[in-house]
Design a protein around this motif. Structure first.
Motif, PDB file in Angstrom:
ATOM      1  N   ASP A  82      -8.295   4.058  -1.133  1.00 30.46           N
ATOM      2  CA  ASP A  82      -8.002   3.570   0.210  1.00 30.46           C
ATOM      3  C   ASP A  82      -7.558   2.111   0.159  1.00 30.46           C
ATOM      4  O   ASP A  82      -6.563   1.719   0.785  1.00 30.46           O
ATOM      5  CB  ASP A  82      -9.268   3.731   1.070  1.00 30.46           C
ATOM      6  CG  ASP A  82      -9.023   3.455   2.544  1.00 30.46           C
ATOM      7  OD1 ASP A  82      -8.374   2.452   2.854  1.00 30.46           O
ATOM      8  OD2 ASP A  82      -9.502   4.240   3.385  1.00 30.46           O
ATOM      9  N   ARG A  87      -4.360   3.960   2.937  1.00 32.90           N
ATOM     10  CA  ARG A  87      -5.306   4.775   3.694  1.00 32.90           C
ATOM     11  C   ARG A  87      -5.072   6.263   3.430  1.00 32.90           C
ATOM     12  O   ARG A  87      -6.013   7.046   3.299  1.00 32.90           O
ATOM     13  CB  ARG A  87      -5.127   4.467   5.184  1.00 32.90           C
ATOM     14  CG  ARG A  87      -6.107   5.158   6.123  1.00 32.90           C
ATOM     15  CD  ARG A  87      -7.458   4.468   6.099  1.00 32.90           C
ATOM     16  NE  ARG A  87      -8.358   5.019   7.077  1.00 32.90           N
ATOM     17  CZ  ARG A  87      -8.499   4.566   8.320  1.00 32.90           C
ATOM     18  NH1 ARG A  87      -7.772   3.544   8.733  1.00 32.90           N
ATOM     19  NH2 ARG A  87      -9.377   5.109   9.138  1.00 32.90           N
ATOM     20  N   TRP A  88      -3.799   6.661   3.303  1.00 36.72           N
ATOM     21  CA  TRP A  88      -3.467   8.065   3.087  1.00 36.72           C
ATOM     22  C   TRP A  88      -4.035   8.573   1.767  1.00 36.72           C
ATOM     23  O   TRP A  88      -4.444   9.737   1.660  1.00 36.72           O
ATOM     24  CB  TRP A  88      -1.947   8.264   3.126  1.00 36.72           C
ATOM     25  CG  TRP A  88      -1.223   7.590   1.989  1.00 36.72           C
ATOM     26  CD1 TRP A  88      -0.733   6.319   1.968  1.00 36.72           C
ATOM     27  CD2 TRP A  88      -0.947   8.153   0.713  1.00 36.72           C
ATOM     28  NE1 TRP A  88      -0.165   6.034   0.748  1.00 36.72           N
ATOM     29  CE2 TRP A  88      -0.282   7.152  -0.041  1.00 36.72           C
ATOM     30  CE3 TRP A  88      -1.192   9.391   0.125  1.00 36.72           C
ATOM     31  CZ2 TRP A  88       0.144   7.355  -1.356  1.00 36.72           C
ATOM     32  CZ3 TRP A  88      -0.768   9.598  -1.178  1.00 36.72           C
ATOM     33  CH2 TRP A  88      -0.116   8.593  -1.905  1.00 36.72           C
ATOM     34  N   ASP A 319     -12.077   8.734   8.821  1.00 38.95           N
ATOM     35  CA  ASP A 319     -11.241   9.835   8.344  1.00 38.95           C
ATOM     36  C   ASP A 319     -11.922  11.188   8.473  1.00 38.95           C
ATOM     37  O   ASP A 319     -11.437  12.189   7.936  1.00 38.95           O
ATOM     38  CB  ASP A 319     -10.848   9.596   6.882  1.00 38.95           C
ATOM     39  CG  ASP A 319      -9.892   8.426   6.735  1.00 38.95           C
ATOM     40  OD1 ASP A 319      -9.181   8.128   7.716  1.00 38.95           O
ATOM     41  OD2 ASP A 319      -9.853   7.802   5.658  1.00 38.95           O
ATOM     42  N   ALA A 444      -2.668  13.275   6.209  1.00 38.40           N
ATOM     43  CA  ALA A 444      -3.066  11.868   6.124  1.00 38.40           C
ATOM     44  C   ALA A 444      -1.962  10.954   6.652  1.00 38.40           C
ATOM     45  O   ALA A 444      -2.225   9.990   7.385  1.00 38.40           O
ATOM     46  CB  ALA A 444      -3.394  11.517   4.674  1.00 38.40           C
ATOM     47  N   LEU A 445      -0.718  11.239   6.276  1.00 38.08           N
ATOM     48  CA  LEU A 445       0.405  10.401   6.710  1.00 38.08           C
ATOM     49  C   LEU A 445       0.630  10.525   8.217  1.00 38.08           C
ATOM     50  O   LEU A 445       0.926   9.519   8.897  1.00 38.08           O
ATOM     51  CB  LEU A 445       1.672  10.799   5.949  1.00 38.08           C
ATOM     52  CG  LEU A 445       1.669  10.457   4.449  1.00 38.08           C
ATOM     53  CD1 LEU A 445       2.893  11.042   3.759  1.00 38.08           C
ATOM     54  CD2 LEU A 445       1.604   8.943   4.239  1.00 38.08           C
ATOM     55  N   GLN A 448      -2.105   8.584   9.866  1.00 40.95           N
ATOM     56  CA  GLN A 448      -1.847   7.154   9.720  1.00 40.95           C
ATOM     57  C   GLN A 448      -0.739   6.702  10.685  1.00 40.95           C
ATOM     58  O   GLN A 448      -0.829   5.635  11.303  1.00 40.95           O
ATOM     59  CB  GLN A 448      -1.436   6.853   8.281  1.00 40.95           C
ATOM     60  CG  GLN A 448      -1.304   5.369   7.958  1.00 40.95           C
ATOM     61  CD  GLN A 448      -1.131   5.136   6.475  1.00 40.95           C
ATOM     62  OE1 GLN A 448      -1.839   5.718   5.665  1.00 40.95           O
ATOM     63  NE2 GLN A 448      -0.186   4.296   6.115  1.00 40.95           N
ATOM     64  N   TRP A 449       0.293   7.529  10.842  1.00 45.85           N
ATOM     65  CA  TRP A 449       1.388   7.191  11.764  1.00 45.85           C
ATOM     66  C   TRP A 449       0.891   7.145  13.205  1.00 45.85           C
ATOM     67  O   TRP A 449       1.236   6.231  13.968  1.00 45.85           O
ATOM     68  CB  TRP A 449       2.490   8.239  11.608  1.00 45.85           C
ATOM     69  CG  TRP A 449       3.616   8.071  12.587  1.00 45.85           C
ATOM     70  CD1 TRP A 449       4.621   7.139  12.546  1.00 45.85           C
ATOM     71  CD2 TRP A 449       3.831   8.860  13.762  1.00 45.85           C
ATOM     72  NE1 TRP A 449       5.462   7.304  13.621  1.00 45.85           N
ATOM     73  CE2 TRP A 449       5.005   8.349  14.396  1.00 45.85           C
ATOM     74  CE3 TRP A 449       3.165   9.944  14.341  1.00 45.85           C
ATOM     75  CZ2 TRP A 449       5.504   8.891  15.567  1.00 45.85           C
ATOM     76  CZ3 TRP A 449       3.670  10.488  15.513  1.00 45.85           C
ATOM     77  CH2 TRP A 449       4.819   9.960  16.120  1.00 45.85           C
ATOM     78  N   ARG A 451      -2.137   6.548  14.226  1.00 46.56           N
ATOM     79  CA  ARG A 451      -2.978   5.355  14.401  1.00 46.56           C
ATOM     80  C   ARG A 451      -2.112   4.109  14.566  1.00 46.56           C
ATOM     81  O   ARG A 451      -2.419   3.211  15.358  1.00 46.56           O
ATOM     82  CB  ARG A 451      -3.909   5.188  13.196  1.00 46.56           C
ATOM     83  CG  ARG A 451      -5.109   6.125  13.214  1.00 46.56           C
ATOM     84  CD  ARG A 451      -5.856   6.029  11.914  1.00 46.56           C
ATOM     85  NE  ARG A 451      -7.053   6.846  11.930  1.00 46.56           N
ATOM     86  CZ  ARG A 451      -7.619   7.356  10.840  1.00 46.56           C
ATOM     87  NH1 ARG A 451      -7.060   7.132   9.659  1.00 46.56           N
ATOM     88  NH2 ARG A 451      -8.704   8.089  10.927  1.00 46.56           N
TER      89      ARG A 451
END
Length: 469
Positions: A82, A87-88, A319, A444-445, A448-449, A451
């Motif tokens: 991380d 983060r992903w 997560d 995950a991506l 993240q996008w 967020r």
């Protein structure tokens, strides 16, 4: 979601718990069940396969130890990914690792249940499997100290048994046992020589032995809940090489010396069982069954612990559902334990009551996760060293020949993964694992996008309010 520090977990593991876990944790059911297959496939040259695999694991543990000493955390390599990669990456490798251990639960429960069912055939195998899983779930729910105590004695039994096997085997090789039907080391070069199937067979055996070592990294997760995590991680990391040399290479050398690699009973009876039979030990099968039962119980106990701590760490970073960060008065993450166990129970039912190919498909998704974890550890260490250096962090453990040896490990792991895709017998498993990994990374991506979009919206709203004022 606000980060919730791992300090909420208890520090109930004592020094003797972590020390014994670091010594005995490397002795898994894979050692007892997989050695015979590896020797049958590669001949005595399986020793080389175990040596190469052990060297790789030792280097990866050195990298992990470097990061874990600087930053003890129950999320271990997921947390470091991380911070080092993104983060992903922490999200992806954390969930993949959790999935791996959740699927270990029904595998180990079934292995233990099969042994018990052979002794008490009136009781269905699935009843034993659920009973064992429930019992070890209780151990994990009470407190981390209970888990540590239970694992301490299981590891003690495993270590004592392997040491006894090594002593018996060495005595047989030296010809000191009058009742033994085998002695010496002539079988290392008999029946086609040391390398009867060539160099390629060594690499094939290495792919099989690789999965015997998955779980060595658990010690950095457990040490985060000890009363002196940095000291325990240093000791565990420094001792990993001699543990692998003694338990794995020592055992495989003795088996290869005393049992012909083409012995038809090597696969069916198992390497340890067959060796003890030839040495002349009475009730060899019962002894090995008991030992495998202990090893399986230890693996299942650790699977429940590891899965719960990984999902707790994921939740603490936002997560996973926030509910999973809750702990009881003893510092045990009960929701994380129960959630992991619930999925494990579902997998136990799937193993028994769904068509065989369904569980087989689920199992195939874990084929390369151990190697993915090792790859992420290596890349994380490559990047974290620069961060530690910039921040002036003192590192009691350092990776040797940095960065060249780290790069060598990365290239080697990538070569293994490509080889597994190329080999027909492992291609389906690797593609399935790759597909799962791709889905998790995509999730995950996307997360993240989203967020990032929410953060941007909040920033714009705050700026608009400021202008209006």
């Amino acid at each position: 979601m606000q980060h919730i520090p791992n300090a909420r977990l208890s520090s109930g593991l004592k020094q003797r718990h972590v020390t014994m876990m670091s010594i005995g944790g490397v002795i898994g059911a894979g050692l007892f069940l997989g050695a015979g297959i590896a020797i049958s496939n590669a001949g005595p040259a399986a020793i080389i396969a175990y040596a190469l695999t052990g060297a790789l694991v030792g280097l990866v543990m050195r990298m992990l130890g470097e990061m874990a000493v600087a930053m003890p955390d129950s999320g271990s390599f997921s947390t470091y990914a991380d911070k080092a990669i993104g983060r992903w990456a922490g999200f992806s490798i954390g969930w993949l690792y959790w999935w791996f251990w959740v699927l270990v639960i029904p595998i180990e429960a079934t292995a233990a249940a099969s042994i018990l069912n052979a002794w008490m055939q009136a009781v269905p195998t699935w009843v034993f499997a659920l009973g064992i899983t429930s019992l070890l779930t209780l151990s994990n729910l009470l407190s981390v100290k209970n888990y540590g105590e239970f694992e301490f004695w299981l590891c003690m039994v495993k270590v004592a048994a392997i040491v006894a096997f090594l002593c018996l085997g060495a005595a047989a090789i030296m010809g000191w046992l009058p009742f033994s039907s085998v002695s010496g080391v002539s079988k290392l070069v008999a029946n086609g020589g040391f390398m009867p199937h060539g160099v390629g067979a060594i690499f094939s055996a290495m792919l099989a032995t690789m999965f015997c070592f998955v779980g060595t990294e658990i010690i950095t997760i457990a040490a985060a809940e000890s009363d002196n995590p940095k000291s325990q991680i240093v000791k565990a990391t420094n001792s990993v090489i001699w543990r692998i040399l003694l338990f794995y290479l020592g055992s495989v050398f003795i088996i290869s010396s005393l049992v012909a690699w083409d012995d038809p009973l090597l696969r069916s009876h198992g390497a340890y069982h067959r060796t003890l039979e030839l040495i002349g030990i009475p009730s060899a099968r019962l002894m090995i069954d008991l030992l495998i039962l202990v090893a399986v119980a230890s693996a299942l106990n650790s699977a429940l612990y590891t899965a719960s701590r990984m999902v707790f760490s994921l939740a603490s970073r936002g997560d996973a559902p926030r509910l999973l960060t809750r702990t009881d008065a003893r510092g045990t993450p009960r929701p994380a334990v129960l959630a992991s166990t619930a999925v494990g129970f579902l997998m136990v039912f799937a193993n028994y009551f769904l068509p065989e190919y369904v569980f087989g498909f689920l199992l195939s998704t874990t084929g390369g996760i151990g190697l993915f974890v090792y790859l992420v550890i290596a890349v994380s260490q490559l990047r974290m060293r620069a961060k530690f250096r910039a921040e002036g962090v003192e590192l009691p453990i350092r990776m040797w020949l940095y960065p060249w040896l780290t790069w060598a490990v990365i290239v080697f792991i990538c070569a293994i993964l490509l080889t597994m895709v190329w080999r027909e017998e492992q291609r389906c498993e690797m593609l399935t694992t790759g597909a799962l990994a791709g889905c998790v990374v995509a999730a995950a991506l996307i997360l993240q996008w989203r967020r990032g979009r929410r953060g941007a919206d909040v920033t714009c709203a705050a700026a608009g309010a400021a202008r209006g004022a």
